[in-house]
Design an enzyme around this catalytic site. Structure first.
Site, mmCIF file in Angstrom:
data_model
loop_
_atom_site.group_PDB
_atom_site.id
_atom_site.type_symbol
_atom_site.label_atom_id
_atom_site.label_comp_id
_atom_site.label_asym_id
_atom_site.label_seq_id
_atom_site.Cartn_x
_atom_site.Cartn_y
_atom_site.Cartn_z
ATOM 1 N N ARG A 62 22.628 -89.748 -13.600
ATOM 2 C CA ARG A 62 22.798 -90.085 -12.247
ATOM 3 C C ARG A 62 24.406 -90.425 -12.001
ATOM 4 N NH1 ARG A 62 17.880 -92.390 -13.941
ATOM 5 N NH2 ARG A 62 16.165 -91.551 -12.344
ATOM 6 N N LYS A 86 17.083 -96.420 -13.783
ATOM 7 C CA LYS A 86 16.451 -97.198 -13.092
ATOM 8 C C LYS A 86 15.535 -98.206 -13.675
ATOM 9 C CE LYS A 86 16.671 -94.138 -9.055
ATOM 10 N NZ LYS A 86 15.822 -93.334 -7.999
ATOM 11 N N HIS A 159 24.722 -86.042 -7.193
ATOM 12 C CA HIS A 159 23.420 -85.762 -7.420
ATOM 13 C C HIS A 159 23.006 -84.304 -7.342
ATOM 14 C CE1 HIS A 159 20.253 -88.764 -8.515
ATOM 15 N NE2 HIS A 159 19.486 -87.907 -8.075
ATOM 16 N N ARG A 162 22.902 -82.898 -11.017
ATOM 17 C CA ARG A 162 21.941 -83.324 -11.619
ATOM 18 C C ARG A 162 20.650 -82.473 -11.163
ATOM 19 N NH1 ARG A 162 19.007 -88.091 -13.877
ATOM 20 N NH2 ARG A 162 16.873 -88.506 -12.769
ATOM 21 N N HIS A 185 12.802 -89.669 -15.617
ATOM 22 C CA HIS A 185 11.805 -89.799 -14.733
ATOM 23 C C HIS A 185 10.626 -90.489 -15.078
ATOM 24 C CE1 HIS A 185 13.414 -86.399 -11.793
ATOM 25 N NE2 HIS A 185 14.273 -87.152 -11.660
ATOM 26 N N TYR A 194 11.472 -79.596 -9.303
ATOM 27 C CA TYR A 194 12.371 -78.714 -9.591
ATOM 28 C C TYR A 194 11.913 -77.351 -9.874
ATOM 29 C CZ TYR A 194 15.422 -82.512 -10.061
ATOM 30 O OH TYR A 194 16.148 -83.643 -9.827
#
Length: 213
Positions: A62, A86, A159, A162, A185, A194
């Site tokens: 990110r 995150k 992004h 990414r 994730h 994806y």
């Protein structure tokens, strides 16, 4: 009998999911080749932009993770970068030789020029034009300018690299759970978008290439 509004029981139709923008491998290669040509002039901004895009695409991180790293987080010998994702979760992400070479060129030939403009030395590998840590907005502008020249619809921010990296990994045969770990994730379901992107591209290729499609 009390009158009731039937409208309160109505629900709006669920919107369709929006697939992220993905840039083709050929487009990425062309974009990076163009940046490399500019960086060959030893322009500090061009050297930084090449290293920035190479790392975004190679590590699929990110933009907030990229601008948050320190020089000590980048291990060019082991080809890894330590990022804080995150929820404050730390992970170590690999990157490739082209990204390493771009980082080395920027660190040795470009960063010192920008670093000299700052009153206080920065621990960040990526610096802004005034020598301080590069911010999210500045990184976004760099990428948006580059992607704005490419054909295709959808967002033109960091992004996109990414999304593109994740899709290219899956197209190349990478395991979904490995891509999940690379992206940081928490849920496999988040990574599965994806696979939909790859399937959408496959259907488009089929429609345009198969004589009985």
């Amino acid at each position: 009998m009390t009158a009731t509004d039937a409208g309160v029981r109505l629900r709006a139709p669920k919107g369709g999911s929006h697939l992220p923008r993905v840039v083709s491998a050929e487009q990425v290669r062309g974009l990076l080749d163009g940046l490399a040509a500019r960086a060959a002039t030893d322009d500090p901004g061009a050297l930084r932009d090449l290293a920035l895009v190479e790392l975004l695409y190679a590590a699929a991180i990110r933009v907030s993770e990229l601008v948050g790293i320190d020089v000590a987080d980048v291990d060019r010998g082991r080809l890894t970068v330590r990022v804080l994702g995150k929820g404050g979760k730390e992970r170590v992400v690999p990157f490739g030789v082209p990204a390493r070479d771009a980082l080395e060129a920027w660190t040795s030939r470009g960063r010192p020029t920008l670093a000299a403009r700052a009153d206080v030395p920065s621990t960040a590998p990526f610096l802004g034009d005034q020598g301080g840590r590069l911010g999210v907005r500045s990184a976004y502008r760099v990428v948006a300018r580059l992607l704005g020249d490419l054909p295709g619809e959808g967002p033109s921010g960091p992004h996109t690299f990414r999304h593109t990296a994740a899709t290219h990994l899956l197209d190349g045969g990478a395991d979904l759970r490995a891509v999940q770990e690379l992206l940081g994730h928490a849920s496999l379901g988040t990574t599965q978008i994806y696979t939909h992107v790859s399937s959408a591209r496959l259907r488009e290729v089929y429609r345009t290439a198969h004589p009985r499609a």
